[in-house]
Design a protein around this motif. Sequence first.
Motif, PDB file in Angstrom:
ATOM      1  N   THR A 158       0.844  -1.202   0.000  1.00  0.00           N
ATOM      2  CA  THR A 158       0.000   0.000   0.000  1.00  0.00           C
ATOM      3  C   THR A 158       0.873   1.242   0.000  1.00  0.00           C
ATOM      4  N   GLU A 159       1.892   1.198   0.818  1.00  0.00           N
ATOM      5  CA  GLU A 159       2.759   2.385   0.913  1.00  0.00           C
ATOM      6  C   GLU A 159       3.463   2.668  -0.408  1.00  0.00           C
ATOM      7  N   GLU A 160       3.925   1.606  -1.038  1.00  0.00           N
ATOM      8  CA  GLU A 160       4.598   1.831  -2.323  1.00  0.00           C
ATOM      9  C   GLU A 160       3.621   2.390  -3.357  1.00  0.00           C
ATOM     10  N   ILE A 161       2.411   1.856  -3.352  1.00  0.00           N
ATOM     11  CA  ILE A 161       1.392   2.347  -4.277  1.00  0.00           C
ATOM     12  C   ILE A 161       1.081   3.819  -4.003  1.00  0.00           C
ATOM     13  N   VAL A 162       0.966   4.153  -2.753  1.00  0.00           N
ATOM     14  CA  VAL A 162       0.662   5.545  -2.404  1.00  0.00           C
ATOM     15  C   VAL A 162       1.786   6.457  -2.861  1.00  0.00           C
ATOM     16  N   ARG A 163       3.027   6.003  -2.674  1.00  0.00           N
ATOM     17  CA  ARG A 163       4.154   6.808  -3.171  1.00  0.00           C
ATOM     18  C   ARG A 163       4.013   7.065  -4.668  1.00  0.00           C
ATOM     19  N   GLY A 164       3.706   6.006  -5.412  1.00  0.00           N
ATOM     20  CA  GLY A 164       3.534   6.166  -6.861  1.00  0.00           C
ATOM     21  C   GLY A 164       2.370   7.087  -7.186  1.00  0.00           C
ATOM     22  N   ALA A 165       1.298   6.953  -6.454  1.00  0.00           N
ATOM     23  CA  ALA A 165       0.119   7.793  -6.710  1.00  0.00           C
ATOM     24  C   ALA A 165       0.424   9.254  -6.416  1.00  0.00           C
ATOM     25  N   ARG A 166       1.131   9.482  -5.320  1.00  0.00           N
ATOM     26  CA  ARG A 166       1.455  10.883  -4.966  1.00  0.00           C
ATOM     27  C   ARG A 166       2.367  11.505  -6.006  1.00  0.00           C
ATOM     28  N   ALA A 167       3.301  10.712  -6.519  1.00  0.00           N
ATOM     29  CA  ALA A 167       4.214  11.250  -7.537  1.00  0.00           C
ATOM     30  C   ALA A 167       3.449  11.681  -8.783  1.00  0.00           C
ATOM     31  N   ALA A 168       2.359  11.019  -9.047  1.00  0.00           N
ATOM     32  CA  ALA A 168       1.587  11.352 -10.245  1.00  0.00           C
ATOM     33  C   ALA A 168       0.545  12.433  -9.994  1.00  0.00           C
ATOM     34  N   ALA A 169       0.153  12.595  -8.765  1.00  0.00           N
ATOM     35  CA  ALA A 169      -0.975  13.480  -8.458  1.00  0.00           C
ATOM     36  C   ALA A 169      -0.632  14.945  -8.694  1.00  0.00           C
ATOM     37  N   GLY A 170      -1.642  15.730  -9.019  1.00  0.00           N
ATOM     38  CA  GLY A 170      -1.477  17.164  -9.205  1.00  0.00           C
ATOM     39  C   GLY A 170      -1.293  17.858  -7.864  1.00  0.00           C
ATOM     40  N   PRO A 171      -0.923  19.137  -7.899  1.00  0.00           N
ATOM     41  CA  PRO A 171      -0.599  19.895  -6.683  1.00  0.00           C
ATOM     42  C   PRO A 171      -1.721  19.876  -5.639  1.00  0.00           C
TER      43      PRO A 171
END
Lengths: 254, 254, 254, 254, 254, 254
Positions: E15-28
Amino acid sequence: MRIVVTNCNTTQEMTEEIVRGARAAAGPGTTVTGLTPAWGPESVEGWLDSYLSAAAVIDTLRTYDGAYDAVVMAGFGEHGREGVRELVDVPVVDITEAAAHLACLLGRRYGVVTTLERSRGQIEDSLHAAGVAQNCAVVVGTGLGVLDLGDTQRTEEAFVAAAVQARDAGAEVLVLGCAGMTGLQRLVGDKLGLPVVDGVAAAVKLAESLVNLGLTTSRAGSYAKPLPKRRTWRPGAKPGPGAGPGPGSPGPGV
Amino acid sequence: MRIVVTNCNTTQEMTEEIVRGARAAAGPGTTVTGLTPAWGPESVEGWLDSYLSAAAVIDTLRTYDGAYDAVVMAGFGEHGREGVRELVDVPVVDITEAAAHLACLLGRRYGVVTTLERSRGQIEDSLHAAGVAQNCAVVVGTGLGVLDLGDTQRTEEAFVAAAVQARDAGAEVLVLGCAGMTGLQRLVGDKLGLPVVDGVAAAVKLAESLVNLGLTTSRAGSYAKPLPKRRTWRPGAKPGPGAGPGPGSPGPGV
Amino acid sequence: MRIVVTNCNTTQEMTEEIVRGARAAAGPGTTVTGLTPAWGPESVEGWLDSYLSAAAVIDTLRTYDGAYDAVVMAGFGEHGREGVRELVDVPVVDITEAAAHLACLLGRRYGVVTTLERSRGQIEDSLHAAGVAQNCAVVVGTGLGVLDLGDTQRTEEAFVAAAVQARDAGAEVLVLGCAGMTGLQRLVGDKLGLPVVDGVAAAVKLAESLVNLGLTTSRAGSYAKPLPKRRTWRPGAKPGPGAGPGPGSPGPGV
Amino acid sequence: MRIVVTNCNTTQEMTEEIVRGARAAAGPGTTVTGLTPAWGPESVEGWLDSYLSAAAVIDTLRTYDGAYDAVVMAGFGEHGREGVRELVDVPVVDITEAAAHLACLLGRRYGVVTTLERSRGQIEDSLHAAGVAQNCAVVVGTGLGVLDLGDTQRTEEAFVAAAVQARDAGAEVLVLGCAGMTGLQRLVGDKLGLPVVDGVAAAVKLAESLVNLGLTTSRAGSYAKPLPKRRTWRPGAKPGPGAGPGPGSPGPGV
Amino acid sequence: MRIVVTNCNTTQEMTEEIVRGARAAAGPGTTVTGLTPAWGPESVEGWLDSYLSAAAVIDTLRTYDGAYDAVVMAGFGEHGREGVRELVDVPVVDITEAAAHLACLLGRRYGVVTTLERSRGQIEDSLHAAGVAQNCAVVVGTGLGVLDLGDTQRTEEAFVAAAVQARDAGAEVLVLGCAGMTGLQRLVGDKLGLPVVDGVAAAVKLAESLVNLGLTTSRAGSYAKPLPKRRTWRPGAKPGPGAGPGPGSPGPGV
Amino acid sequence: MRIVVTNCNTTQEMTEEIVRGARAAAGPGTTVTGLTPAWGPESVEGWLDSYLSAAAVIDTLRTYDGAYDAVVMAGFGEHGREGVRELVDVPVVDITEAAAHLACLLGRRYGVVTTLERSRGQIEDSLHAAGVAQNCAVVVGTGLGVLDLGDTQRTEEAFVAAAVQARDAGAEVLVLGCAGMTGLQRLVGDKLGLPVVDGVAAAVKLAESLVNLGLTTSRAGSYAKPLPKRRTWRPGAKPGPGAGPGPGSPGPGV
């Protein structure tokens, strides 16, 4: 019967070769006139070229004053077919679909051998839109560019190699996927023992068939006449009707 | 060029009508010979009839001694096509596929109008096997039997009604789904303003096209020659070679 | 329950082998009767044979006077199925579709291993018409003719090699694509660790299932009864009703 | 033979009705045991219910200690089928696919009549995954919820109306698209004159067929055994092996 | 904007790794919250795991009290998507479909590289249901399990080898078929010179797009709200409404 | 981020309306520049117009000197997309595919409402080539021409009527099939209670997504750079490089 054959590119020599092929296939009472677009790409390889070619070929027919009974479009896998069907009142046959139609009559699966790998997608899409993709086993590229086809030895070897690939993928009939490959038909057929269909010849026979049966494009639905409107065919130009005396000429206003 | 047209049933009058249609479509140098099976059903309506017809038509060609350059099979949606391709060395064109091939050139979707509803499945399967089903919008039955087609008034009304249904389902081109409907072509085309393709005429032109281009059925894979073996074509009979002098005649041993 | 199994060819030994396979699969209360056509090909390989076989098998059932509750048609990929559905009032199961139906229940993709490569097209078409082609990963030929199957050693090797090909193409279940291959089932299953479905056995179980559930062919639409008409089943013969006492026997007039 | 039938919901009365239907279809030597999940939805209508049901049904089988030879999954259009195939070593037949398989043998096109319109998508997807969607003409909803099926009069009318719609869309055979509709089979069949297949009965016969032929799910590829790993089947619980003595019971570690 | 990302398994590190990836892609302006199911499998490999995961993920969202504007489901090829669409009022994007949607914009054919071969079927089915399977050239497995992905060297080699296979099968764009592969994107893209789409990143951007355009799941037809009824989410429990204050929270009664 | 939006016709007012729609959808840091072709048709209705438009749009981008990060092509169902992908190095999103991609995320089936019936074929082909046709339930024409869209009352009524047709055909989500229909989105959504996707807005969000993720068109295979060669873009002109400073500008030689 008067058939107009449109080359898809601006290379006059290729128009001449296509016309030779078309004449060899035409029946005794058929005359063949080749048209070379005044603008467009010198060869068509890829989508950008193909769309440019489509507009140029339509413009060529739009402004052609001669009379004709059918149009053969000689660009394998190239765009424009449906637009020309809207434009003219006579039957329109594209060499891509023509080759596939005859190939379907000769075996359960056919294969297409073309020039560059990058053309595969366009050919697949063109066969699909024409309704004859189902029995196409494979489209194989030879790695040769359209203008490389002059080198006979290399062309022959590349073509035979690609044809073997197509046969191994289930093709029982081959289609020559390029207007400029006409001469290779016999060679490959002999080497592999498979029927080989040339699109230009096939399209001429299908065009003759439609004209002889008094059939032409349906105006109901998809291929209705172009609506009258302002169209600028090139920067600074004004729309010109291009009305000619022959039955195939488009009416004014396009 | 010599084209043999095989009727799918034993009704001689229908063979004659088909031959008239074929001759009207044939080019100047083409002769048309009609063959009526000596056995089989008097009309073909449904699968049982169709399989019986297929064997009888193959037997008819197997034992026919004349010479010919192409075979046209005049049974709309009927079986046998692939078997005849194995049997003879000349091109074989079935009227079902022929009509569909030409229809594809005239509009984006075509529709088939046929006799009985029960034939719909066979026609759909035949178009599918021929590789031209994709652009078929619909197959519509008129509710008339093959042998009812003599009643002109009723036939015309039923056919026009079915054609309207096909148009409403998206058909831009119509196909006459029965060999015996040839005369209706002009009537329906006029009433609906759509091109109407007759399978017999279409098949004659396609057969002529293939012969003129020197193309014939591929022997690689599906349509290889029948293997030599014991075949009894009827109870108590012995296999007969049926070898004839013409290029289309099957060799001995089938 | 009485099941009639029709061999598709005239070779009595093959009928016997098929009947042995059918009996091994049949439930305790089921009797199996094998029918060998009195005419047709001695083996079925290709479309010509298949159409001849279809007519002969239909004729065999049409003239069979015994009573029966279901028909199993034992010709893998062969024609006739829909015609028999029209003819008789009892359930009809063909071994091609039967094997595919059960195979679909055992894995996500199945593969068919058959005799000659040339049969591939027919099998594909038969599976398509039966509505079970989607999950067929591949049809592979062994290169063996139907009558070569006697040579056990060669048959086994060829079959295992083809089965490996099918597995590599994604098949998780295998189908034996020939009525005469019944004995190979265990061998191949053991070597490859895949379930192997035999069409004859599958068809017997499906026929029993339909009979037990009181289900039979729909008469609405496609498989309506054959229309009463003149049919000549062989030259010089007159149509004779094959009316028998049993529930499966066709009525008079076909 | 011991068949376990899993209801997809927690309503015990529905399990009992399903078991009655299954027993009516089962052969003389077959015993039927119904399993009702201890958790999950009281009826399954829509994807959320279906996924919840899938997990609950798998858990039910995972923790069931009885011995069995086949599993019948009685949730029309519901998920879980492939998961159960991974779990157990015996054949698994889902009523959705079962009904479609038998329907394909009875006519060229079948139609499904189900409860709510919203289930259409799931049923279409389930038939597609099972490889039998091609010959499905239509899925029609009656507008009735699963638990409304008790109101006999309204149920019958709604079902007949939907069946007429299916027939008009080309269905020659009907499938009852809900485990709780079993009793309606005869009524609708009589009114419309079409064969009506009940999924529970069909699945029982197919399960018996597979067991009798010694066939079970392929372990190659898709339906390999679940990998040993930590799985928590409910909050706070620990993974339990659920190993039972019977051949159908899953091994430890799931 | 608040996006909830649901891991499909119970492994918190993932989950944590996925969240890291999601945050990297997310807008400001986007916040990302990861949810780990309290029950279910520790990794999802195969259908049994996938169905268990689907129920657990739905349960996780059902009982989550936070407010959110969109859901991203991070299980490649896993079930549950449609159930979550029924449950919540905000847009739901699954990483499988998301990656495919973006891949279609970047090339004519894409390929998926995933962990185990056995997942291929699920991924193909998931792409099909999402309506984006057509341009998928191939799904290739690396032979690695989800939890093996920690071994970087082995993972990289296996992934590059599978990517080469996909390219050779016609893929012009690659999709990373596993939530845990996020870090490999750059490596493989560099080695092969192809765009590589990561599903988590793609899903975040699509979710943001839908929210920004004010679009959410249609309630007409398939994804109507779950019907109010008794549902037991685990043995011994009672149905409890998971009503939370945020727009994404499901209403009571599920 | 700088997005260039190309109108497919020469009507400046329509470009402005499109740009307004694009800006309304764009994120805070995104600038939108509209390009109106200097030649081509004043509106695009049918294939002839579409091919002319494709060449003119490509020429417009080829000779545009500004810098940009993505291209949005605003012609619903019009050609050119793949040619622009070859031409520029930045992501290219066409409004047809964009609307379909987002629509697939919102319901199981979507429908397209467009202007003239005659555009249906082009839209279907465009969706097919983009790989998102599968879940399209129907394309419905309103009978309005592109330039009739100014008459608000009539436009609204026609659009709502067509939307009802689409819903009845199974659409759970609607797509506005014309760049000039942007304003209708809210109206129709409110009346029918379905999500309505506008292609321009969808394309802007997808273009932003691709740019933010650092993804661009694959150069492998189909969309390789145009080969250097002689291309005449209009009669009498010479090929000009059109090289601009921005990342999106095509390199010299096209």
